[in-house]
Every structure is written in C-alpha cells, then in structure tokens.
Design a protein around this motif. Sequence first.
Motif, PDB file in Angstrom:
ATOM      1  N   PRO A  39      40.540  54.548  29.323  1.00 32.88           N
ATOM      2  CA  PRO A  39      39.196  54.187  28.850  1.00 32.88           C
ATOM      3  C   PRO A  39      39.058  52.738  28.409  1.00 32.88           C
ATOM      4  CG  PRO A  39      40.368  55.375  27.145  1.00 32.88           C
ATOM      5  CD  PRO A  39      41.265  55.375  28.349  1.00 32.88           C
ATOM      6  N   GLN A  45      37.799  55.938  35.562  1.00 33.80           N
ATOM      7  CA  GLN A  45      38.322  56.458  34.310  1.00 33.80           C
ATOM      8  C   GLN A  45      38.601  57.950  34.437  1.00 33.80           C
ATOM      9  OE1 GLN A  45      36.012  55.584  30.844  1.00 33.80           O
ATOM     10  NE2 GLN A  45      36.112  53.362  31.117  1.00 33.80           N
ATOM     11  N   ASP A  47      39.793  61.682  32.676  1.00 35.12           N
ATOM     12  CA  ASP A  47      39.401  62.404  31.468  1.00 35.12           C
ATOM     13  C   ASP A  47      40.522  62.295  30.438  1.00 35.12           C
ATOM     14  OD1 ASP A  47      38.915  64.451  29.530  1.00 35.12           O
ATOM     15  OD2 ASP A  47      37.540  65.397  30.938  1.00 35.12           O
ATOM     16  N   THR A  48      40.269  61.584  29.346  1.00 34.32           N
ATOM     17  CA  THR A  48      41.314  61.338  28.341  1.00 34.32           C
ATOM     18  C   THR A  48      41.673  62.590  27.544  1.00 34.32           C
ATOM     19  OG1 THR A  48      39.594  60.589  26.804  1.00 34.32           O
ATOM     20  CG2 THR A  48      40.759  58.906  28.061  1.00 34.32           C
TER      21      THR A  48
END
Length: 394
Positions: A39, A45, A47-48
């Motif tokens: 991020p 990006q 998905d953290t």
Amino acid sequence: MITTIVGGLVFAFAFGMLALRLRLPPLVGYLCAGILVGPFTPGFQADTALAPELAELGVILLMFGVGQHFSIKDLMAVKAIAVPGALAQIAVATLLGMGLSHFLGWPLGEGLVFGLALSVASTVVLLRALEEHGWLETEDGKIAVGWLVVEDLVMVLTLVLLPAVAGALGGAQAAPSLEQLGWTLMLTVGKVAAFVALMLVVGRRFIPWMLERVVHTGSRELFRLGVLATALGVAYGATQLFQISFALGAFFAGMVMAESPFSHRAAEESLPLREAFAVLFFVSVGMLLNPQVLLNDAPTLLATVLIIVLGKSLAAYGIVRLFRRGRATSLRIAASLSQIGEFSFILAGLGMSLGLLSPRGQALILAGSIVSILLNPMMFALAERFRPAALAAE
C-alpha cells in the motif's frame, strides 16, 4: 483473493528471476515484489488483510513438513541445549531492545514489547534456510529447530499473558491481581500440556492409522487431500481449542505423522503447495514495509537491525559455546537466529491494540524484520566461510 494470489505470485516470480540474474537469493526478489504490490507504493496493490492470512497457510505447511522429519526422539535429544539456550537468548535480545527503547525515552511497557518482538526468529526464514543449505537433517539443524520450537512456545505464552498484564505495564486495560495473573499462567500452560498430551496419546495412534487406511484405497488424490486435511485441521484445532499457534500445532501434527511408514510420501505430496504459499509469506512481509521509515528513522532502524543481526547472533553463539558445542555448530545456530518474522508482527499488532506500542515502534519492528531477512543469506554465507577454520580449530 484471486487478485492477491495472482498478483503476489506473478510479481514474486518476476522479481525472483531478476534476483537470480543478479546472483542474489530469490527471497530478496520476493520481498521486493511485496514492497511493489504493497500500500505504500503506487500502482497495483494487493489486499493487505488477505495476504498475511494466505501466507499463514505456508507457515502451517512448512512446519508440518519439518515435523515429519523431526521425531519426538530428536526433540528430546536437543532439549538440554534448546530450552535453556532459547530462554537465555530471548532474555538477552529483550534486554537489548529495552535498552534501546530506554535511550529513546519510551515507557517500560513499550520497551518490553519492542524487545520481545526482536527476540524471536522467523519460522519460515529459518526453515527455508536450513533446507536450502541441507542442514535440516543434521545435528546442528535439529538444535536450531528445537530452539525454534521453544521460542514459539514462549511467544504463545507471551501472547496470552500480555493482555492480562497490559494495565500494569501502562496499557489501556486495568491491571490484574496476582491471583488472576497466576490463574492465567496456569491455564495457558495447562492448555499447551493438554494439546501435547492429546497429540502424543491419541494423535500418535490415529493419524498414522488413518493415513494407512487412505493408502489402501489406492487413490493418490485422497492421500494428498488427507495429508493437507491433517496439517490444516490439526493446526486450526490447536488454535481454536488450545490457543496454540498454527505453526506449533502443524509441527506436532507432522511429528506424529512421522510415525507412519508413508511420512516421506506425505512430505512430497505437500511440497508444491507448501512452496507456493511460503512465497506468498515473503510477499506479505514486503507489503508491510513503508519505505519512508528507512529515510525518516534511519539511525534508530540501524540500531534495531544491529540488535537483531549482531546482538542475537553473538548471544546465541556465546550460549551454544557455553554448552561446550563446537565453533562450527555455534556459527550455524547464530546465523539461523539472526532475523525476526511472523511472531514479531503478531506481537507488535497486539501491543498496538493494547496501547503498549506506538506506531513508530511497530514500524521499526516491521522494517527491522525485512532488513534482517534480507541480510540473513549473508549471515549464512559468513557462517559457511568461517566453518572450515572453526572445524580446524576444534
């Protein structure tokens, strides 16, 4: 989920190949891929929140595989050095971390969480390195794995006890009484003992018996499914019923499955999935790094990395030497423990939620972990370089 898996694996493959072309370990490429898809950098990006959960599968399968090559007899054989050695090394690293935090003016509670987070090695990094160097089946490798198991047990106790003592350490919760603290400790130790007893008494008989029944069906698909169901099921059950880490539960499941004559086949069947999710682990670690930390807090980060890479290594080397082990063995154990990983992240997150750890402390732990993981191949190379001289001196 599909986007995170595909993005993580594709970027990991590309950067892993680039790392090899530059004569660097693929692990460096995986971490760089994580930074790119994280991020804190522009563009794609992942998905953290989802990536670490997928990576946890890699940790489970890796520890399950190690357990299959690590019998109960092996674990008992190294307990004389692994138990006191791990406890002493955790104490030294924690004190070093607390010393740095005191210099920075942090409160005692934050210093304790910070020091503990710097004291425990990464399961995935250590085991991958032992496998790559062919040390897993050696006596040195067994000492390192036994040391790791003790560290995991200590962290399990820490994660359970920290909320209970957070108030006394300056957290948001009210401080418990000594009686409540004693009951919490007894309950935690009792749960761990109950799980180990269940695996040794029931699991030791049931899991090999079940695996043999599956083999007799002649279905390779069912056998592979049975192996994965055992690894994941026991790890999940250990966490839900006994509050033990996924990694530790999977390790004991693999160790019990080693009693079966089909354990080697089981290890081979789980290998491809294990490798794929282990790569996702390194990608998820890279996603946590905010590059700004490297610029804004460089001196403190350097001190943190020195504690992890040099402080822990020197402590482990000295402790192993105190147990009258050779210099070569001491070098290998020191190199194995010169990084931190998944338990450090979990502990830092818990410290944040309890009001004990500041965002700066968490950022230093995450950045210190990634830098130490990047430096770990160099530590192993140094250990191998000085090993012939160490053997000659013995």
